[in-house]
Design an enzyme around this catalytic site. Structure first.
Site: not given
Length: 595
Positions: A224, A232, A342
């Site tokens: 992904l 991922v 982040d």
């Protein structure tokens, strides 16, 4: 078939024009977050298609096979066989690789010989298709037989229209080294025409499973997204057929020392206990010698970043709903001693494509990175970096306050469509961040409320002691004066409206009286920033009026960017687009100096 012109090549395949090939080229995600469950737009559709297939096959625990017997495939008789399970077996030697089909029309292939050829030519190819856009000999997949301890596998592209690895074309006459989990596409289109497979390195998968990886419990399918030290993959739980996003963190690439490995696991153990409606949940964790696997909630709406690029900017009510969810989830993290550190639109996901229900990801793991890796991650998206990160040598010198700075930058972008500090490529970009040098240029901010500007000014504040805390942000009038409208958004998405926030006492009451007040009192960039205070707002307004005519060209340029915003842009081109929009602020600052 696409209406674009086609031509038949010498090998019998139908060649697409250059324009059609560009339309077929899917998005490439340049950087993935360290714990994101996001998908690229191509990955989303794949996950959606596969979800339907999985639901129809829940009783079959062999989720990596397809049992459709009406396959448009033929095999050479001497080196392949078809088993009842829907698997095509090529060769009779040791099983070293699998091609897991992402289209139920085609079966999974087991590779038991050193090389196979995919294409349309029967008698030549081991695996054939009838689609006219597939070349006679489209590609060759093979391993180096001299390497015994592991697989070293390649794909040779011999096609006219291209063979793709993770949505990147190889190029005719070129080859590429492939790794476990790579997506190999013969036709990268979406839907029924798609011909794509996930390459599974059987040696690697077996080794990981023996060391405690998730392969025993989950089928690991398509990639992904990929990043500097993580990827991922779609994971399907074998027992239930439920789908998850499995984050695979390469510990070596993360520069893990023994101490930092312990720190990483401590952080992960904390994060598994995090439960909030706007935060990606971690279902379970697996660890091997090489990798850390995080089984994450799967969301299909993509990144807020992509929504910003496509929508350009949002109405204040929509922004308020987005920011309310973001701030409430950050408040939850902060109350549990976790700083995200982040925050950026790439780490803020959408639960579904048609809603603004947020799921934030990539939180809490930054402390497990070494300093160089962390700063590399930060510098990949410098627009959201707080000034104390740039000025302090040790990360211990800052914490939760950096999240508030990032929220301020995100709020700014959502409301106007471009970032506050200009283009990161300009030489004074980081100085602007350190000095808090931003403004609200006309005409882009003329219709935006003073309340919104006040909130931003209290978030994008260089002095950490004067910067809002998350509770103060949530108690700002921009939120509290419009709760009834925001509740309507929550009710539509069936979310629980957050309880009131407790205000902090050590910070000043927000000032909402003037949108033209000095933005950062401690600013060192007076030659760039407005040399005005609340006492000379009239002067400032005159400057804004002078700027209106000069900004027309910028508006036209922005509209041109809008018209050129196609669905096939890569992540890097989208970031360049956002940077181009940020020139609005650069031009505005230059005009103020001249005035």
């Amino acid at each position: 078939m696409n209406s674009n012109k086609e031509e038949t090549t010498a090998d019998g395949s139908v060649s697409t024009t250059e324009e059609q090939q560009q339309q077929q080229q899917p998005q490439q995600q340049e950087q993935i977050n360290t714990t994101t469950a996001s998908t690229t737009s191509n990955g989303e559709n794949t996950a959606s298609d596969n979800n339907n297939n999985s639901n129809n096959n829940n009783n079959n625990n062999t989720n990596n096979t397809n049992t459709n017997n009406n396959c448009d495939i033929s095999m050479t008789e001497d080196n392949s066989k078809e088993e009842d399970t829907g698997i095509k077996v090529i060769g009779e030697g040791e099983l070293w690789g699998k091609l897991i089909s992402l289209n139920p029309t085609y079966p999974t292939i087991e590779i038991r010989q050193d090389s196979i050829i995919l294409g349309r030519s029967k008698g030549v190819c081991n695996y054939t298709f009838t689609s006219p856009t597939v070349s006679g000999k489209h590609c060759k997949i093979y391993r180096d037989p001299t390497v015994k301890s592991r697989n070293v596998a390649f794909v040779d592209d011999t096609s006219t229209n291209g063979t793709f690895i993770n949505n990147e074309v190889i190029g005719k006459g070129s080859k590429i080294l492939i790794e476990n989990g790579c997506e190999i596409s013969v036709i990268p289109k979406k839907g029924s025409e798609k011909i794509s497979f996930i390459y599974q390195d059987c040696f690697e998968e077996q080794k990981e499973m023996e060391q405690g990886g998730p392969q025993q419990k989950y089928d690991l399918r398509e990639v992904l997204g990929t990043g500097n030290f993580a990827s991922v993959r779609l994971g399907v739980e074998k027992e239930t057929g439920n789908k998850y996003a499995i984050k695979i963190i390469d510990k070596k690439k993360m520069s893990m020392t023994s101490k930092r490995k312990d720190s990483l696991m401590d952080e992960v153990n904390v994060l598994t206990k995090v439960k909030h409606q706007n935060i990606i949940s971690i279902k379970e964790v697996f660890e091997t010698q090489k990798n850390l696997y995080l089984v994450l909630e799967l969301v299909t709406g993509g990144e807020l970043f992509d929504k910003i690029v496509s929508e350009r900017k949002f109405q204040e009510d929509t922004c308020r709903y987005i920011l309310k969810q973001l701030c409430d989830s950050v408040r939850y993290l902060h109350s549990n001693g976790i700083a995200h550190r982040d925050l950026k639109p790439e780490n803020i996901l959408l639960a579904t494509p048609n809603s603004f229900l947020l799921k934030i990801s990539d939180f809490g793991l930054s402390r497990a990175m070494d300093e160089g890796t962390y700063m590399k991650t930060m510098c990949g998206t410098p627009q959201y970096v707080a000034p104390e990160i740039l000025t302090k040598g040790e990360r211990e010198g800052y914490g939760k306050s950096v999240d508030l700075w990032s929220i301020g930058v995100i709020t700014y972008i959502l409301l106007c469509g471009f970032p506050p500090f200009g283009d990161p490529q300009t030489k004074d970009f980081f100085e602007k961040i350190k000095n808090g040098g931003f403004s609200f240029p006309s005409p882009y901010w003329d219709e935006i409320s003073d309340e919104a500007k006040s909130l931003i000014k209290n978030l994008i504040k260089v002095d950490v002691e004067k910067r809002f805390t998350i509770d103060q942000a949530l108690n700002h009038p921009w939120f509290t004066n419009h709760e009834e409208k925001t509740k309507e958004f929550y009710e539509k998405d069936k979310l629980e409206f957050p309880p009131p926030s407790t205000n902090d006492d050590h910070q000043p009451t927000p000032n909402t009286t003037s949108s033209n007040s000095q933005l950062v009192p401690e600013s060192k960039c007076d030659q760039i920033q407005d040399n005005t205070t609340d006492n000379n707002n009239n002067n400032n307004n005159n400057n804004n009026n002078n700027n209106n005519n000069n900004n027309n060209n910028t508006t036209n340029n922005s509209n041109n960017i809008d018209n050129n915003n196609g669905n096939d842009e890569s992540k890097s081109s989208k970031k360049r687009q956002l940077s181009e929009d940020s020139n609005i602020n650069d031009e505005h600052e230059q005009k103020k100096v001249k005035n």
